[in-house]
Write a protein that holds these residues in place. Structure first.
Motif, PDB file in Angstrom:
ATOM      1  N   LEU A 246      34.009  49.731  36.078  1.00  0.00           N
ATOM      2  CA  LEU A 246      34.745  50.540  37.057  1.00  0.00           C
ATOM      3  C   LEU A 246      34.998  49.828  38.372  1.00  0.00           C
ATOM      4  CD1 LEU A 246      32.989  54.010  36.535  1.00  0.00           C
ATOM      5  CD2 LEU A 246      34.981  53.080  35.355  1.00  0.00           C
TER       6      LEU A 246
ATOM      7  N   ILE B  59      40.568  47.482  37.692  1.00  0.00           N
ATOM      8  CA  ILE B  59      41.595  48.289  37.037  1.00  0.00           C
ATOM      9  C   ILE B  59      42.145  47.498  35.855  1.00  0.00           C
ATOM     10  CG2 ILE B  59      43.871  49.334  37.311  1.00  0.00           C
ATOM     11  CD1 ILE B  59      43.279  49.515  40.304  1.00  0.00           C
TER      12      ILE B  59
ATOM     13  N   PHE C 256      42.861  43.824  37.448  1.00  0.00           N
ATOM     14  CA  PHE C 256      42.940  43.764  38.913  1.00  0.00           C
ATOM     15  C   PHE C 256      41.737  44.463  39.553  1.00  0.00           C
ATOM     16  CE2 PHE C 256      45.032  45.928  42.771  1.00  0.00           C
ATOM     17  CZ  PHE C 256      44.575  44.948  43.635  1.00  0.00           C
TER      18      PHE C 256
ATOM     19  N   ARG D 253      51.782  48.957  33.373  1.00  0.00           N
ATOM     20  CA  ARG D 253      51.715  49.678  34.654  1.00  0.00           C
ATOM     21  C   ARG D 253      50.881  50.952  34.612  1.00  0.00           C
ATOM     22  NH1 ARG D 253      57.724  49.447  37.407  1.00  0.00           N
ATOM     23  NH2 ARG D 253      58.265  47.330  36.793  1.00  0.00           N
ATOM     24  N   ARG D 254      50.264  51.256  33.488  1.00  0.00           N
ATOM     25  CA  ARG D 254      49.480  52.486  33.389  1.00  0.00           C
ATOM     26  C   ARG D 254      48.003  52.128  33.272  1.00  0.00           C
ATOM     27  NH1 ARG D 254      50.583  57.333  34.630  1.00  0.00           N
ATOM     28  NH2 ARG D 254      49.668  58.279  32.775  1.00  0.00           N
ATOM     29  N   ASN D 255      47.199  52.746  34.127  1.00  0.00           N
ATOM     30  CA  ASN D 255      45.742  52.581  34.075  1.00  0.00           C
ATOM     31  C   ASN D 255      45.239  53.113  32.729  1.00  0.00           C
ATOM     32  OD1 ASN D 255      42.929  52.955  34.438  1.00  0.00           O
ATOM     33  ND2 ASN D 255      43.207  53.154  36.649  1.00  0.00           N
TER      34      ASN D 255
ATOM     35  N   ALA E  87      47.250  44.008  32.767  1.00  0.00           N
ATOM     36  CA  ALA E  87      46.876  43.494  34.089  1.00  0.00           C
ATOM     37  C   ALA E  87      45.415  43.817  34.357  1.00  0.00           C
ATOM     38  CB  ALA E  87      47.757  44.117  35.173  1.00  0.00           C
TER      39      ALA E  87
ATOM     40  N   HIS F  72      42.640  54.331  32.013  1.00  0.00           N
ATOM     41  CA  HIS F  72      41.870  55.561  32.199  1.00  0.00           C
ATOM     42  C   HIS F  72      42.696  56.776  31.772  1.00  0.00           C
ATOM     43  CE1 HIS F  72      38.367  57.496  34.063  1.00  0.00           C
ATOM     44  NE2 HIS F  72      39.201  58.437  34.479  1.00  0.00           N
ATOM     45  N   HIS F  73      44.032  56.679  31.891  1.00  0.00           N
ATOM     46  CA  HIS F  73      44.917  57.783  31.515  1.00  0.00           C
ATOM     47  C   HIS F  73      45.414  57.650  30.085  1.00  0.00           C
ATOM     48  CE1 HIS F  73      44.840  58.837  35.689  1.00  0.00           C
ATOM     49  NE2 HIS F  73      45.350  57.679  36.029  1.00  0.00           N
TER      50      HIS F  73
ATOM     51  N   MET G 121      45.300  47.731  33.410  1.00  0.00           N
ATOM     52  CA  MET G 121      46.574  48.434  33.242  1.00  0.00           C
ATOM     53  C   MET G 121      47.313  47.877  32.029  1.00  0.00           C
ATOM     54  SD  MET G 121      47.849  48.743  37.199  1.00  0.00           S
ATOM     55  CE  MET G 121      48.392  50.434  37.131  1.00  0.00           C
TER      56      MET G 121
END
Lengths: 93, 223
Positions: free
Chosen positions: A57, A60, A87, A65-67, A85, A69-70, A62
């Motif tokens: 945690l 990030i 980051f 472009r979407r994390n 990605a 986590h979602h 991705m």
């Protein structure tokens, strides 16, 4: 191909901006990161995952472009052409 | 000194029309610490119309390495009171309103604010700040940790939210390492983006500028 982009401290650790891996059937992002570590021969997963393989945690992850986590977190399926990605953002101000 | 004379060096760069846009603009600065002290100072020097400052902290010794509005004689004093005093000494034309509070989920910005500088030092307050913004507001986020940092502009209602982008990100334990150079450089990038946003041309909308100071790299990450 799958493109994996490195940012901030991950980029410094790996001394590269990105890496490309060929697509592998039925692979999720957790498996892709394991395969990436084997390919580049520089340990970095300890910065992303704990001993149980769960995200620490601090970074990030991705996909397009979407994390994650979602999405389905580390079990999110990877498809040809995806851009990943990694980051670790700065938290202070 | 006339406004034209006072701001003549920057008017040479961006022209009279943009100077007038700047003097008509209002910006809310959330957090007047490492980033916010320099952001508020540069906006004030440039002749921003009005600033709202939010913070509930007192000046402490560890702040002095990077929080450019404060000095030794301010230790123990409320940051906002000192900040306003210094900023008004720099430019008495700027209207400065103080909101001495900690950002909570109930926070709502003043009605005349549509551009917000996130100079906060923790994710929870950032998410609370963002949650209270009106649709269409621009949030210019800044973050710094050690010699790495980022700036990002989001528009409420059309961009992904900061809370979505940073979902699952944990606040580091303990104090976060920050140098004066790092905070000042990131604050400079934030102010540049605040100018761009005031002029109607944000350059980091839905795009992180990621700054690495140890190897001096700048990269972008679309979100």
């Amino acid at each position: 191909m799958i493109k994996i982009q490195f940012y901030s401290l991950i980029r410094l650790l790996l001394k590269r901006e990105q890496f490309e891996l060929p697509t592998s059937d039925n692979e999720n992002v957790g498996q892709l990161l394991q395969r990436l570590q084997q390919q580049i021969a520089t340990p970095f997963l300890h910065k992303l995952l704990d001993e149980k393989g769960e995200p620490i945690l601090g970074t990030i992850i991705m996909i397009n472009r979407r994390n994650i986590h979602h999405l389905e977190k580390l079990e999110t399926p990877i498809h040809d052409g995806d851009v990943i990605a990694l980051f670790p953002p700065g938290a202070g101000g | 000194m006339s406004a034209a004379g006072r701001y003549s060096r920057q008017i040479l760069h961006w022209g009279e029309e943009r100077q007038q846009q700047l003097e008509a603009a209002t910006v809310l600065i959330a957090g007047v610490g490492g980033l916010g002290a320099t952001v508020s100072q540069l906006l004030t020097r440039a002749g921003i119309g009005k600033l709202y400052l939010i913070d509930d902290g007192l000046v402490n010794w560890p702040d002095l390495n990077r929080q450019t509005l404060y000095s030794e004689t301010d230790i123990g004093q409320p940051k906002l009171a000192i900040a306003k005093q210094r900023l008004q000494q720099i430019n008495s034309n700027v209207k400065i309103e103080l909101l001495p509070k900690r950002i909570a989920h109930s926070f709502r910005p003043p009605a005349d604010v549509s551009i917000i500088a996130d100079c906060l030092d923790n994710y929870l307050s950032r998410f609370d700040l963002e949650a209270g913004l009106a649709a269409g507001s621009f949030l210019i986020h800044g973050g710094i940790e050690g010699d790495q940092g980022q700036v990002l502009t989001l528009q409420k209602g059309t961009s992904q939210s900061l809370a979505d982008i940073f979902a699952g990100t944990r606040q580091p334990q303990g104090k976060i390492p920050v140098t004066g150079a790092g905070a000042t450089i990131l604050a400079g990038f934030m102010v540049n983006e605040l100018f761009n946003t005031i002029f109607g041309q944000p350059q980091l909308l839905n795009r992180f500028l990621i700054v690495g100071l140890s190897d001096l790299h700048l990269t972008f990450l679309e979100v």
